[in-house]
Scaffold this active site. Structure first.
Site, PDB file in Angstrom:
ATOM      1  N   ASP A 162      -1.325 -53.786 -25.886  1.00  0.00           N
ATOM      2  CA  ASP A 162      -0.338 -54.163 -27.259  1.00  0.00           C
ATOM      3  C   ASP A 162      -0.511 -54.093 -29.081  1.00  0.00           C
ATOM      4  O   ASP A 162      -1.559 -55.152 -28.777  1.00  0.00           O
ATOM      5  CB  ASP A 162       0.413 -55.259 -26.352  1.00  0.00           C
ATOM      6  CG  ASP A 162       2.032 -55.890 -26.692  1.00  0.00           C
ATOM      7  OD1 ASP A 162       2.746 -54.902 -27.062  1.00  0.00           O
ATOM      8  OD2 ASP A 162       1.953 -56.847 -26.789  1.00  0.00           O
ATOM      9  N   HIS A 163       0.998 -53.961 -29.475  1.00  0.00           N
ATOM     10  CA  HIS A 163       0.309 -53.900 -31.072  1.00  0.00           C
ATOM     11  C   HIS A 163      -1.169 -53.409 -31.612  1.00  0.00           C
ATOM     12  O   HIS A 163      -1.462 -53.876 -32.130  1.00  0.00           O
ATOM     13  CB  HIS A 163       0.847 -54.916 -31.004  1.00  0.00           C
ATOM     14  CG  HIS A 163       1.730 -55.614 -31.269  1.00  0.00           C
ATOM     15  ND1 HIS A 163       2.642 -55.213 -31.952  1.00  0.00           N
ATOM     16  CD2 HIS A 163       2.321 -56.396 -30.145  1.00  0.00           C
ATOM     17  CE1 HIS A 163       4.596 -55.917 -31.979  1.00  0.00           C
ATOM     18  NE2 HIS A 163       4.430 -56.239 -30.615  1.00  0.00           N
ATOM     19  N   ASP A 206       1.384 -49.479 -32.924  1.00  0.00           N
ATOM     20  CA  ASP A 206       2.569 -49.470 -34.267  1.00  0.00           C
ATOM     21  C   ASP A 206       1.863 -49.495 -35.711  1.00  0.00           C
ATOM     22  O   ASP A 206       1.095 -50.192 -36.036  1.00  0.00           O
ATOM     23  CB  ASP A 206       2.324 -51.660 -33.674  1.00  0.00           C
ATOM     24  CG  ASP A 206       2.758 -52.423 -34.611  1.00  0.00           C
ATOM     25  OD1 ASP A 206       3.692 -51.561 -35.717  1.00  0.00           O
ATOM     26  OD2 ASP A 206       3.077 -54.106 -34.882  1.00  0.00           O
ATOM     27  N   GLU A 228       6.650 -47.966 -32.732  1.00  0.00           N
ATOM     28  CA  GLU A 228       7.518 -49.150 -32.816  1.00  0.00           C
ATOM     29  C   GLU A 228       8.518 -48.723 -33.984  1.00  0.00           C
ATOM     30  O   GLU A 228       7.606 -47.980 -35.167  1.00  0.00           O
ATOM     31  CB  GLU A 228       7.321 -50.481 -33.048  1.00  0.00           C
ATOM     32  CG  GLU A 228       8.287 -51.139 -33.546  1.00  0.00           C
ATOM     33  CD  GLU A 228       7.086 -53.149 -34.264  1.00  0.00           C
ATOM     34  OE1 GLU A 228       6.644 -53.200 -33.192  1.00  0.00           O
ATOM     35  OE2 GLU A 228       7.990 -53.447 -35.008  1.00  0.00           O
ATOM     36  N   HIS A 271       9.683 -61.788 -33.088  1.00  0.00           N
ATOM     37  CA  HIS A 271       8.110 -62.523 -32.499  1.00  0.00           C
ATOM     38  C   HIS A 271       7.538 -63.912 -33.169  1.00  0.00           C
ATOM     39  O   HIS A 271       7.946 -64.061 -33.481  1.00  0.00           O
ATOM     40  CB  HIS A 271       6.721 -61.904 -33.256  1.00  0.00           C
ATOM     41  CG  HIS A 271       6.396 -60.406 -32.289  1.00  0.00           C
ATOM     42  ND1 HIS A 271       7.531 -59.245 -33.007  1.00  0.00           N
ATOM     43  CD2 HIS A 271       6.003 -60.078 -31.876  1.00  0.00           C
ATOM     44  CE1 HIS A 271       6.815 -58.268 -32.542  1.00  0.00           C
ATOM     45  NE2 HIS A 271       6.490 -58.747 -31.672  1.00  0.00           N
ATOM     46  N   HIS A 289      10.886 -56.000 -28.544  1.00  0.00           N
ATOM     47  CA  HIS A 289       9.362 -57.448 -28.951  1.00  0.00           C
ATOM     48  C   HIS A 289       9.773 -58.667 -28.960  1.00  0.00           C
ATOM     49  O   HIS A 289      11.578 -58.323 -29.414  1.00  0.00           O
ATOM     50  CB  HIS A 289       9.109 -56.211 -29.822  1.00  0.00           C
ATOM     51  CG  HIS A 289       7.983 -55.485 -29.217  1.00  0.00           C
ATOM     52  ND1 HIS A 289       6.825 -55.628 -29.297  1.00  0.00           N
ATOM     53  CD2 HIS A 289       8.117 -54.276 -28.526  1.00  0.00           C
ATOM     54  CE1 HIS A 289       6.019 -54.475 -28.756  1.00  0.00           C
ATOM     55  NE2 HIS A 289       7.142 -54.194 -28.599  1.00  0.00           N
ATOM     56  N   GLY A 290       9.288 -59.593 -29.087  1.00  0.00           N
ATOM     57  CA  GLY A 290       9.709 -60.446 -28.965  1.00  0.00           C
ATOM     58  C   GLY A 290      11.168 -61.442 -27.987  1.00  0.00           C
ATOM     59  O   GLY A 290      11.806 -62.534 -28.729  1.00  0.00           O
ATOM     60  N   THR A 323       4.910 -66.196 -25.554  1.00  0.00           N
ATOM     61  CA  THR A 323       5.117 -67.091 -26.099  1.00  0.00           C
ATOM     62  C   THR A 323       5.599 -67.690 -25.934  1.00  0.00           C
ATOM     63  O   THR A 323       5.576 -69.031 -25.167  1.00  0.00           O
ATOM     64  CB  THR A 323       6.015 -67.223 -27.562  1.00  0.00           C
ATOM     65  OG1 THR A 323       4.998 -66.455 -28.392  1.00  0.00           O
ATOM     66  CG2 THR A 323       5.758 -68.797 -27.988  1.00  0.00           C
TER      67      THR A 323
HETATM   68  O1  G3H Z   1       4.882 -57.635 -27.744  1.00  0.00           O
HETATM   69  C1  G3H Z   1       4.601 -58.749 -27.105  1.00  0.00           C
HETATM   70  C2  G3H Z   1       5.896 -59.233 -27.654  1.00  0.00           C
HETATM   71  O2  G3H Z   1       7.183 -58.834 -28.502  1.00  0.00           O
HETATM   72  C3  G3H Z   1       5.952 -60.505 -27.661  1.00  0.00           C
HETATM   73  O3  G3H Z   1       7.120 -61.369 -28.120  1.00  0.00           O
HETATM   74  O4  G3H Z   1       5.366 -63.164 -28.586  1.00  0.00           O
HETATM   75  O5  G3H Z   1       7.852 -63.484 -29.206  1.00  0.00           O
HETATM   76  O6  G3H Z   1       7.711 -63.389 -26.348  1.00  0.00           O
HETATM   77  P1  G3H Z   1       7.327 -63.196 -27.956  1.00  0.00           P
HETATM   78 ZN    ZN Z   2       5.580 -57.636 -30.237  1.00  0.00          ZN
END
Ligand code: G3H
Ligand code: ZN
Length: 280
Positions: free
Chosen positions: A83-84, A105, A135, A177, A205-206, A230
């Site tokens: 991821d990322h 990313d 992204e 995020h 995401h986020g 998170t």
């Molecule tokens: O790539 C991971 C996510 O976008 C997680 O985001 O921590 O806000 O859930 P988040």
């Molecule tokens: Zn993310």
């Protein structure tokens, strides 16, 4: 059901308007909890390890191999995603280890530079049969500053997918995020327009900042892969705190990490229902 290709989970889900939960792994307990939650829900799931988590461990291989082992022993289909990643070198290492997909990313770059860098990673990963997410329209909050204002332009998104050959696209539609509150407002109309304009599955995401009702609505409007990190850490940490509170003699790490892991299992199973992730 062993480790499976990420596309074999995400693509059928996109076709039938189901969501796919993609949950971040930092400790081994995350991987165990996420897979146990998916097994309880009877849903496929994506485990993902971010470049940030790799930085925390100082290396990808130990946590990556642990997650692969947990995935291979699962009773439901499980994919493992990097991821990322901003480093093409880390992408190469993930592919060699057996990750089934990567997110490259380059969203902080200008459009043309993002296209060039992403297209190069896509051509290398596709040669190894590995699925690639990218992204466009940077989703805020990666630097700790919440910024939900960015929006992905549908025409640019379609052109980006055509020029890069990516298999899925992360889009900016109102989330940010690392939010600790679940009050982000998603632009559901934009999700529907992007879903019509872009020929590959969309990624949110986020998602920790998005309430249950909005997550379900996002899936109904065409969002498929939903990344949550998170929120699970909040759940994990609350359980650890509750376990430690008042138990000053408790020293066995299994007691409090086990409590965290059990809470994450419950929450993953619940969220997979919210995302309509269960195979019909
Ligand atoms: O790539 C991971 C996510 O976008 C997680 O985001 O921590 O806000 O859930 P988040
Ligand atoms: Zn993310």
């Amino acid at each position: 059901m062993p480790l499976v290709a990420t596309g074999s989970i995400v693509e059928p889900a996109a076709r039938s308007r189901r969501g796919v939960g993609a949950f971040n792994v930092i400790q081994l307990e995350h991987a165990e909890a996420i897979v146990a939650g998916a097994e309880r829900a009877g849903a496929p799931v994506v485990l993902q390890i971010s470049e940030n988590a790799v930085r925390y461990h100082g290396a990808l291989a130990p946590i990556g191999r642990a997650a692969l082992a947990v995935a291979r022993a699962a009773d439901v289909p499980v994919a493992l995603h990097l991821d990322h990643a901003t480093s093409a070198e880390l992408v190469r290492e993930a592919v060699q280890l057996g990750f089934t997909s990567v997110m490259f990313d380059a969203s902080a770059l200008a459009y043309d530079a993002n296209v060039r860098a992403t297209a190069e990673v896509v051509s290398r990963c596709h040669a190894d049969g590995v699925w690639v997410e990218a992204e466009l329209g940077e989703v805020g909050g990666k630097d700790g500053v919440h910024a939900a204002g960015a929006r992905t332009d549908p025409g640019e998104a379609a052109a980006f997918v055509a020029s890069t050959g990516v298999d899925a696209l992360a889009v900016a539609v109102g989330s940010s995020h690392a939010m600790l509150t679940r009050d982000a407002v998603l632009d559901l109309d934009l999700i529907a327009v992007l879903d019509g304009a872009v020929p590959v599955p969309l990624v949110l995401h986020g998602s920790s900042g998005v309430a249950d009702g909005h997550l379900t609505a996002a899936v109904e409007h065409g969002m498929t892969k939903v990344n949550i990190a998170t929120h699970l850490n909040k759940v994990f940490t609350a359980a650890v705190r509750a376990c430690l509170a008042g138990e000053h003699d408790l020293v066995d790490t299994r007691r409090y990490l086990g409590a965290g892991r059990a809470s994450v299992t419950d929450e993953v199973a619940r969220l997979l229902g919210v995302l309509r992730a269960v195979n019909p």
